[in-house]
Design an enzyme around this catalytic site. Structure first.
Site, mmCIF file in Angstrom:
data_model
loop_
_atom_site.group_PDB
_atom_site.id
_atom_site.type_symbol
_atom_site.label_atom_id
_atom_site.label_comp_id
_atom_site.label_asym_id
_atom_site.label_seq_id
_atom_site.Cartn_x
_atom_site.Cartn_y
_atom_site.Cartn_z
ATOM 1 N N THR A 1 31.155 44.196 28.804
ATOM 2 C CA THR A 1 32.143 43.353 29.820
ATOM 3 C C THR A 1 31.324 42.490 30.649
ATOM 4 O OG1 THR A 1 32.268 45.200 31.183
ATOM 5 C CG2 THR A 1 34.037 44.752 29.463
ATOM 6 N N ASN A 2 30.089 42.509 30.808
ATOM 7 C CA ASN A 2 29.360 41.468 31.448
ATOM 8 C C ASN A 2 29.370 40.049 30.833
ATOM 9 O OD1 ASN A 2 28.679 43.565 33.087
ATOM 10 N ND2 ASN A 2 26.393 43.774 32.445
ATOM 11 N N ASP A 3 28.710 40.217 29.147
ATOM 12 C CA ASP A 3 28.484 39.128 28.544
ATOM 13 C C ASP A 3 30.114 38.593 28.165
ATOM 14 O OD1 ASP A 3 26.167 38.290 28.476
ATOM 15 O OD2 ASP A 3 25.597 39.461 26.721
ATOM 16 N N GLU B 1 31.488 41.781 22.788
ATOM 17 C CA GLU B 1 30.807 41.068 23.941
ATOM 18 C C GLU B 1 31.053 39.391 23.734
ATOM 19 O OE1 GLU B 1 26.774 41.431 24.613
ATOM 20 O OE2 GLU B 1 26.407 42.177 22.682
ATOM 21 N N LYS C 1 55.354 49.381 59.154
ATOM 22 C CA LYS C 1 55.560 49.562 60.543
ATOM 23 C C LYS C 1 57.101 49.879 60.499
ATOM 24 C CE LYS C 1 53.342 47.924 63.523
ATOM 25 N NZ LYS C 1 52.642 46.650 64.567
ATOM 26 N N CYS D 1 30.364 49.713 28.122
ATOM 27 C CA CYS D 1 28.757 49.952 28.896
ATOM 28 C C CYS D 1 28.505 48.661 29.845
ATOM 29 C CB CYS D 1 27.731 50.047 27.834
ATOM 30 S SG CYS D 1 27.677 48.289 26.728
ATOM 31 N N GLY E 1 45.509 44.492 63.941
ATOM 32 C CA GLY E 1 44.813 43.317 64.747
ATOM 33 C C GLY E 1 44.899 42.184 63.999
ATOM 34 N N ARG F 1 20.976 50.508 21.985
ATOM 35 C CA ARG F 1 21.239 49.057 21.374
ATOM 36 C C ARG F 1 20.008 48.388 20.755
ATOM 37 N NH1 ARG F 1 23.180 45.039 25.982
ATOM 38 N NH2 ARG F 1 20.922 44.737 26.351
ATOM 39 N N MET G 1 47.541 40.270 62.384
ATOM 40 C CA MET G 1 48.716 39.574 62.646
ATOM 41 C C MET G 1 49.171 39.594 64.297
ATOM 42 S SD MET G 1 50.513 39.746 58.839
ATOM 43 C CE MET G 1 50.525 41.751 59.010
ATOM 44 N N ARG H 1 19.004 49.995 26.718
ATOM 45 C CA ARG H 1 18.508 48.695 26.244
ATOM 46 C C ARG H 1 16.952 48.719 25.787
ATOM 47 N NH1 ARG H 1 21.360 48.004 31.693
ATOM 48 N NH2 ARG H 1 20.415 49.824 32.180
ATOM 49 N N SER I 1 31.778 49.328 21.378
ATOM 50 C CA SER I 1 31.280 49.389 22.957
ATOM 51 C C SER I 1 31.363 48.151 23.574
ATOM 52 C CB SER I 1 29.891 49.911 23.303
ATOM 53 O OG SER I 1 29.547 50.235 24.653
ATOM 54 N N ARG J 1 56.850 42.495 66.772
ATOM 55 C CA ARG J 1 55.693 42.848 66.146
ATOM 56 C C ARG J 1 55.586 42.634 64.726
ATOM 57 N NH1 ARG J 1 54.732 49.033 68.212
ATOM 58 N NH2 ARG J 1 52.554 48.354 68.332
ATOM 59 N N HIS K 1 40.221 48.304 68.407
ATOM 60 C CA HIS K 1 40.042 47.328 67.193
ATOM 61 C C HIS K 1 38.777 47.673 66.428
ATOM 62 C CE1 HIS K 1 39.095 43.366 65.266
ATOM 63 N NE2 HIS K 1 40.313 43.377 65.012
ATOM 64 N N ARG L 1 51.874 55.813 61.123
ATOM 65 C CA ARG L 1 51.425 55.266 59.701
ATOM 66 C C ARG L 1 50.565 56.357 59.264
ATOM 67 N NH1 ARG L 1 48.438 50.263 61.959
ATOM 68 N NH2 ARG L 1 46.846 51.207 63.358
ATOM 69 N N TYR M 1 35.194 56.699 26.597
ATOM 70 C CA TYR M 1 34.264 56.812 27.747
ATOM 71 C C TYR M 1 33.842 55.424 28.371
ATOM 72 C CZ TYR M 1 30.697 54.680 24.639
ATOM 73 O OH TYR M 1 29.987 53.872 23.890
#
Length: 914
Positions: free
Chosen positions: A801-803, A779, A38, A866, A116, A647, A118, A592, A798, A107, A467, A351, A886
């Protein structure tokens, strides 16, 4: 390096006196970190010569000092005093002076818009004495006392923490006594009495008198704005919008201009384009004889901005010119707040405006066509989350539906749920698995929790700038506002349609944020045209393609031209593979194989796992081989010419074995009847032998392939024979074999040696040269830490990232998300779940180091991901930065990943101009 003798003395940042207050004439829009959005934009408009009331901004650094220490910086009071004195000189008035009072607004204004969330206090400087001076100054006694009651009400609620309902109830009582329905019908004498009542409320609730010293009012209001940064609603909004919690807010002190001086005054909010659709035109709301908070609060219904031309053409024409100036200057949709004081237009804020997902895509392409931005910048004006919203279903226009009424289409989407009339119920029912629609007369910041929990929001008051509308658009929630013909009774928890139909709490309603229509019951949905476009059922540029599809098509073309990351799909069958290919997948990054053995085939894997002899195991493998081969042939055909990463089997054993408890009960009951089944007894013995306390960290992945002879060899043979068959059919199979859960290079070397032998045998038997690459999933933390060694035996990595997230954090995903993640998010330990967006500092650091170590060993090492992070917008940017080749994700997320990959490339090229 030694300093030159002739050099100027070096003054460090720490040595330079810190400046905590900036006049509007000193800043610019590039100082948002320091002045907040602002303040920076008020300064920018001042620099452009637009009519901005004079004022100054207290920096975010002052706020952070206050929040850290509990007190303002020692220099702040003197700096504020100096700037206040300059402001008084400019205005020819003194703050709160009895005869000629200067009034100011205090303000909030953080770097990122938090509508809304703050605090703001208007009319600072009014007191029992100065209200008389304001009467003389304005010549309007009613206006002066109306402004005074507003100050006490806002100050009491915001600064002194008085329950706002106490003021509302007193105001309603005053209107009732006068027999009027709106506050503008109250006369000066009524407002004088109301001021007296308000002061008593403050005394009783706050334990102190309303302060009569104008400087005390201002100082307390500044502190209140600082403290509002850490209110529960502000924290919740920041978590929802992923805004960092350490930014703090600036405070803007602005000389008051008054929209409540009569019919030639008013206040409004304007957009340079429609924030719901993106169309160019005159969009916004205007309210005569009102102050700014009245518009966004939605407590009085506004008129359309276009009506201002009839009310005050001079101000309207000036506003239209300013809107064009601002949009050209900012090169984007601008959201503007303004006040007209007795025919004089004043700009209070601008803004870059929040917009719906559809509007974002349309506006980005419009601005390209107008030559205001280029393709790279257009990519920064949209994001994957918006694209995902556009892929949600919409209501079936051909379905029969019971129309209850119509409001303003504030934020698009098709939302269905049970009617609830307060935030507490919305949260409670949502946590119980119910889908709800939050229905209110109007929302306020205290409703934020309920708005987040609801599928959609419906209000009977307010417009596109209320709002509810602004917050819903920011969150991507469906919203219908200003449904005036529907009577909402929150106390009796019901709403009544014009035709007399009553919707009680718990009844199902449907709201259409694209048309503003409200229906009783559940309305069927149909696929989004954007999904139909990706599926190939609608073509951009065709007669039946709408402008939204055309805009999405153009933006996706920009992204595909820019991106370096390729996008693959997680797909386990030909049907998913074909859909993924239509969505733009450039291969399969994760097939899988355990998913191929669910249902009727599960028994074959069970027989393999429980086999006691070589003959039993060979028979089970022999039965599995042709099924696997058939699956792979179908996949290679669907993805012909594109890579398919398969896999090898990676199930936790419990997924393929009978439940130990159920089996034990069955055997016990059979034994009690003395008719025990020999096979059940044998099975129970085997299950007990193989039972694991934590199967996710047990006998699975490469360990399973090493323990069960012939298992991985069978799968490799099926892959190789399927590739050979596809090649014989003149196809172009590009299979990649992935070994799961490797923790040491020795595991991979053993499996790869066996795989190479099997592939050679298939080549010899079929007379076919096969190009099959062999790699592994990274993993486990140890795999990431020893990636340089593992790369000696792997042709690709590959990242699973889950495990990897589970093992780095020590989390069991199936347990922790339901047990304590909510508390971690509420306490700010997580800004977002590490399973949703990659943890850059922990998991991400391992991914980065593994990439570097792997490529140091094998420069041509192919790198991909993956896990589910492959389709997460923020994570895609990280994977671009660390140099992956990738990402792979579910078919539905492929367009999102393509878009974000393009955006990441544009950003790394330095194309983000903002």
């Amino acid at each position: 390096m030694p300093e030159s003798k002739n050099a100027e003395p070096h003054v460090t940042q720490a040595q330079a006196p810190q400046k905590f207050v900036y006049d509007f004439t000193e800043g610019n829009r590039n100082l948002k970190d320091l002045l907040g959005g602002k303040g920076a934009n008020l300064a920018e408009m001042t620099n452009l010569g637009l009519p901005v009331p004079p004022g100054f901004t207290i920096t975010t650094e002052a706020c952070k000092t206050y929040l850290d220490s509990g007190d303002e910086p020692v220099e702040l009071r003197d700096e504020v005093s100096a700037h206040l004195a300059a402001l008084e000189k400019t205005m020819g008035k003194e703050l709160g002076q009895a005869g000629n009072p200067l009034l100011v607004s205090v303000r909030s204004g953080a770097k990122f818009s938090m509508p809304g969330m703050m605090d703001t206090v208007l009319n600072i400087g009014l007191s029992d004495k100065s209200v008389v001076g304001l009467t003389k100054q304005s010549g309007d006694e009613r206006f002066a006392w109306d402004s005074y009651r507003r100050l006490i009400q806002m100050f009491g609620k915001t600064v002194l923490d008085v329950d706002g309902d106490l003021f509302e109830e007193a105001l309603e009582a005053a209107k009732k006594a006068k027999k009027v329905s709106v506050d503008t019908d109250l006369e000066a004498s009524d407002l004088k009495k109301l001021v007296g009542r308000f002061k008593k409320i403050v005394k009783q609730a706050a334990g102190r008198d309303f302060p009569q010293d104008p400087r005390e009012q201002m100082d307390l209001a500044i502190r209140a704005v600082f403290e509002s940064w850490n209110t529960d609603r502000a924290k919740l909004y920041r978590r929802q919008e992923r805004i960092p919690g350490d930014l703090g807010t600036a405070v803007n002190i602005c000389s008051m201009v008054f929209g409540n001086l009569g019919p030639d005054s008013g206040t409004g909010v304007a957009f340079t384009r429609d924030p719901a659709s993106g169309h160019q035109g005159v969009y916004g709301d205007y309210l005569q004889n009102a102050q700014g908070e009245d518009v966004v609060a939605g407590i009085r219904n506004t008129v359309a901005l276009a009506d201002l031309e009839k009310i005050d053409k001079k101000s309207y024409d000036q506003l239209m010119q300013i809107m064009e100036t601002l949009e050209t200057h900012y090169k984007d949709l601008c959201d503007i707040e303004f006040t007209i004081e007795r025919g004089q237009l004043w700009m209070l804020q601008t803004r870059v405006g929040k917009r719906t997902a559809g509007a974002a895509f349309r506006i980005a392409t419009q601005l390209v066509d107008q030559g205001l931005i280029d393709e790279a910048e257009a990519l920064q004006r949209v994001n994957g989350a918006q694209l995902a919203q556009l892929m949600f279903p919409r209501f079936d226009g051909q379905a029969k539906a019971d129309l209850l009424g119509r409001g303003i289409a504030a934020s698009p989407g098709a939302a269905v749920g049970k009617a609830v009339f307060d935030s507490y119920t919305a949260i409670k029912w949502s946590r119980s698995g119910e889908k709800v629609i939050l229905i209110r007369r109007e929302t306020n910041p205290d409703d934020l929790d309920g708005m987040i929990a609801a599928e959609g929001i419906l209000t009977s008051r307010g417009g596109k700038t209320s709002h509810a509308a602004v917050v819903a658009r920011g969150m991507g929630k469906t919203c219908v506002c200003g449904a005036e013909e529907i009577e909402v009774d929150t106390k009796r928890r019901r709403m009544t349609a014009p035709n007399g139909v009553v919707i009680e709490e718990g009844d199902v309603v449907s709201i259409d944020g694209s048309s503003g229509k409200v229906y009783a019951g559940e309305v069927p949905v149909v696929p989004s045209p954007v999904v139909e476009y990706f599926e190939g059922r609608m073509h951009a540029g065709a007669d039946d393609a709408d402008e939204l599809v055309e805009a999405v098509h153009r933006i996706m073309a920009y992204a595909d031209r820019r991106r370096r990351l390729r996008v693959r799909a997680n797909a386990d069958n030909a049907e998913d593979a074909l859909r993924a290919r239509r969505f733009g997948a450039q291969g399969i990054g994760l097939c899988r194989t355990e998913h191929m053995f669910l249902g009727e085939r599960r028994e074959l894997v069970e027989r393999l796992i429980l086999a006691d002899t070589d003959d039993e195991r060979d028979k089970a493998l022999g039965a599995l081989l042709p099924l696997q081969k058939k699956d792979f042939i179908e996949l290679f055909e669907a993805m012909d010419g594109l890579p398919v990463t398969v896999r090898l089997l990676d199930p936790p054993l419990h997924e393929f074995l009978p439940d130990i408890t159920e089996l034990s009960v069955r055997v016990a009951l059979a034994e009690s009847r003395k008719d025990a089944n020999e096979n059940d007894l044998r099975l129970l013995q085997a299950v007990h032998k193989l039972h694991e306390q934590n199967p996710m960290l047990g006998l699975r992945g490469v360990r399973l392939g090493l323990v069960i002879p012939g298992l991985f060899a069978m799968q490799v043979k099926a892959i190789a024979e399927a590739a050979a068959a596809r090649k014989a059919a003149k196809g172009d199979p590009r299979a990649e074999i992935m070994i799961p859960l490797v923790g040491t290079v020795q595991e991979l070397e053993i499996v790869r040696e066996e795989a190479d032998r099997v592939i050679a045998e298939v080549e010899a038997a079929t007379g076919t040269d096969l190009i099959l690459t062999i790699g592994t999933m990274i993993e486990l933390p140890r795999a990431a830490l020893t990636a340089g060694q593992i790369a000696e035996a792997a042709q690709f990595f590959s990242f699973g990232t889950n495990d990897l997230t589970q093992t780095v954090w020590g989390f069991s995903r199936d347990d922790v998300e339901a047990s304590f993640f909510t508390a971690y998010l509420e306490k700010g330990i997580f800004g977002v779940s590490p399973f949703e967006t990659i943890d850059r500092d922990g998991v991400g650091a391992l991914v980065r180091s593994a990439c570097e170590a792997g490529r140091a060993t094998r420069p041509d090492l192919k790198l991909g991901v993956c896990g589910e992070h492959g389709g997460d917008p923020e994570s895609v940017h990280f994977f671009h930065q660390v140099g992956l080749d990738y990402v792979s994700c579910s078919p539905f997320r492929i367009p999102v990943a393509r878009l974000e990959a393009g955006r990441a490339a544009a950003q790394s090229d330095g194309s983000d101009s903002r």
